[in-house]
Design a protein around this motif. Structure first.
Motif, PDB file in Angstrom:
ATOM      1  N   PHE A  79       0.832  -1.203   0.000  1.00  0.00           N
ATOM      2  CA  PHE A  79       0.000   0.000   0.000  1.00  0.00           C
ATOM      3  C   PHE A  79       0.870   1.257   0.000  1.00  0.00           C
ATOM      4  N   LEU A  80       1.894   1.277   0.841  1.00  0.00           N
ATOM      5  CA  LEU A  80       2.787   2.426   0.915  1.00  0.00           C
ATOM      6  C   LEU A  80       3.653   2.521  -0.332  1.00  0.00           C
ATOM      7  N   LEU A  81       4.103   1.386  -0.815  1.00  0.00           N
ATOM      8  CA  LEU A  81       4.866   1.341  -2.062  1.00  0.00           C
ATOM      9  C   LEU A  81       4.060   1.945  -3.208  1.00  0.00           C
ATOM     10  N   SER A  82       2.774   1.625  -3.264  1.00  0.00           N
ATOM     11  CA  SER A  82       1.897   2.154  -4.304  1.00  0.00           C
ATOM     12  C   SER A  82       1.790   3.670  -4.226  1.00  0.00           C
ATOM     13  N   ALA A  83       1.597   4.204  -3.019  1.00  0.00           N
ATOM     14  CA  ALA A  83       1.474   5.662  -2.866  1.00  0.00           C
ATOM     15  C   ALA A  83       2.722   6.370  -3.383  1.00  0.00           C
ATOM     16  N   LEU A  84       3.906   5.830  -3.067  1.00  0.00           N
ATOM     17  CA  LEU A  84       5.161   6.450  -3.492  1.00  0.00           C
ATOM     18  C   LEU A  84       5.391   6.275  -4.995  1.00  0.00           C
ATOM     19  N   ASP A  85       5.082   5.092  -5.511  1.00  0.00           N
ATOM     20  CA  ASP A  85       5.257   4.838  -6.948  1.00  0.00           C
ATOM     21  C   ASP A  85       4.345   5.741  -7.768  1.00  0.00           C
ATOM     22  N   CYS A  86       3.083   5.869  -7.361  1.00  0.00           N
ATOM     23  CA  CYS A  86       2.142   6.726  -8.093  1.00  0.00           C
ATOM     24  C   CYS A  86       2.551   8.194  -8.001  1.00  0.00           C
ATOM     25  N   ALA A  87       2.970   8.622  -6.811  1.00  0.00           N
ATOM     26  CA  ALA A  87       3.415  10.005  -6.645  1.00  0.00           C
ATOM     27  C   ALA A  87       4.596  10.307  -7.564  1.00  0.00           C
ATOM     28  N   TYR A  88       5.500   9.337  -7.695  1.00  0.00           N
ATOM     29  CA  TYR A  88       6.669   9.578  -8.542  1.00  0.00           C
ATOM     30  C   TYR A  88       6.289   9.622 -10.023  1.00  0.00           C
ATOM     31  N   TRP A  89       5.394   8.745 -10.459  1.00  0.00           N
ATOM     32  CA  TRP A  89       4.926   8.800 -11.852  1.00  0.00           C
ATOM     33  C   TRP A  89       4.270  10.153 -12.132  1.00  0.00           C
ATOM     34  N   ASP A  90       3.486  10.646 -11.172  1.00  0.00           N
ATOM     35  CA  ASP A  90       2.834  11.947 -11.337  1.00  0.00           C
ATOM     36  C   ASP A  90       3.880  13.054 -11.448  1.00  0.00           C
ATOM     37  N   LEU A  91       4.874  13.026 -10.558  1.00  0.00           N
ATOM     38  CA  LEU A  91       5.943  14.025 -10.595  1.00  0.00           C
ATOM     39  C   LEU A  91       6.743  13.933 -11.884  1.00  0.00           C
ATOM     40  N   PHE A  92       7.151  12.729 -12.253  1.00  0.00           N
ATOM     41  CA  PHE A  92       7.991  12.540 -13.439  1.00  0.00           C
ATOM     42  C   PHE A  92       7.285  13.042 -14.698  1.00  0.00           C
ATOM     43  N   GLY A  93       6.007  12.695 -14.834  1.00  0.00           N
ATOM     44  CA  GLY A  93       5.254  13.160 -16.001  1.00  0.00           C
ATOM     45  C   GLY A  93       5.126  14.666 -16.052  1.00  0.00           C
TER      46      GLY A  93
END
Length: 330
Positions: free
Chosen positions: A91-105
């Motif tokens: 669950f925490l991994l997902s929050a960080l992974d999604c946040a990074y995809w949002d930032l990177f894009g």
């Protein structure tokens, strides 16, 4: 890169009743990753039947914050490899992974859909969830709704209720949240009319799927049984479909791999959600072009949404086309 996180309470518009219990709110953890003028957002929620305690996540975030903030901007797959070495809860991994995809894009000025060449036209419609209730109340909600697809929650099997739902001229799925017995499953999969339900989700408790017959009329769909990539081959003799939720599998990066593998094995794929704000739903929506089913109604069930972005309106999945996941906090 900088990390910020905050606990939020998501208030439900009405009591959400499923086989696991009744809920009027969900606690959520908002994660923000920022670099220069870019900010990316991710979210995970406290689900009691997954034994999630967000306070434990906050302790872990504080522990890894120095490591995260030392990271430069690399491709999200590389960042996910870094995260995978930190022994984080999915669950925490997902929050960080999604946040990074949002930032990177946002830094690249490209949407997730563009970065991953995902189809974005003619998207499947999402279902909306109908809570556990008397079947007449459930039918009334269905008949009065302006959505086209419905996921009806069950707590155990009532054959009379099933027959009433089958008589409706609507696209309906069943979700028992593991409350059906082996005998219930045998009755369902031996009834040829059960194929009218678009799918039957997680009929038995985790690991108790040997009674399921994939060749029957029932489109059995694995939810809690399907946690990650390694579960797909094991479930193949029993389930026709799998529900891929970002929080279960650890985010967008592993979800892409799971979808690819599931399709190779012949599964139908649903992109699902928990009760989430638009932060979480925006991430799920970008995968809709790869899915056969969608259940992305989470933000429609809460009264205090904390963001705008990709969204679902009357079942129609609407992609903003904005960079990253298109998430903007209100």
């Amino acid at each position: 890169m900088e990390l910020y996180f905050e606990l939020k309470t998501l208030q439900l518009k009405e009591t959400f009743s499923i086989a696991y219990g009744n809920y009027d709110k969900r606690e959520a953890l908002l994660v923000e990753l920022s670099y220069l003028n870019g900010k990316g957002y991710g979210e995970c929620v406290a689900i009691d039947y997954y034994q999630i305690d967000l306070k434990d996540f906050i302790i872990r975030l504080k522990e890894i914050q120095p490591l995260l903030e030392k990271q430069g901007i690399i491709h999200p797959t590389g960042f996910f490899r870094f995260l995978s070495g930190l022994d984080l809860h999915p669950f925490l991994l997902s929050a960080l992974d999604c946040a990074y995809w949002d930032l990177f894009g946002k830094l690249e000025n490209k949407s997730f859909v563009e970065l991953n060449m995902i189809p974005s036209e003619n998207l499947i419609e999402s279902s909306i969830t109908i809570s556990v209730a008397d079947v007449e109340d459930q039918i009334r909600k269905i008949e009065n709704s302006n959505w086209n697809r419905f996921k009806v929650k069950c707590k155990g099997l009532n054959k009379d209720h099933i027959k009433k739902l089958l008589r409706l001229d609507h696209t309906i799925a069943l979700d028992s949240n593991a409350s059906f017995t082996d005998q219930d499953c045998l009755w369902l999969q031996e009834n040829k009319y059960i194929s009218r339900f678009s799918y039957l989700e997680q009929p038995r408790p985790v690991g108790n799927y040997n009674i399921l017959n994939k060749a029957s009329s029932a489109n059995w769909m694995a939810d809690e049984d399907c946690q990650n990539l390694s579960s797909l081959e094991e479930l193949l003799p029993y389930y026709k479909s799998v529900n891929i939720k970002l929080m279960k599998c650890g985010g967008l990066t592993p979800a892409l791999e799971m979808i690819r593998k599931a399709k190779e094995l012949g599964y139908k794929v649903m992109i699902g959600c928990m009760t989430e704000s638009t932060v979480g739903i925006s991430a799920g929506c970008v995968l809709a072009g790869l899915a056969d089913f969608a259940d992305l109604d989470g933000a429609n069930l809460i009264s205090n949404d904390q963001a705008s972005g990709n969204f679902v309106e009357k079942g129609k999945i609407i992609l903003s086309g904005k960079p990253g996941l298109g998430i903007v906090l209100k």
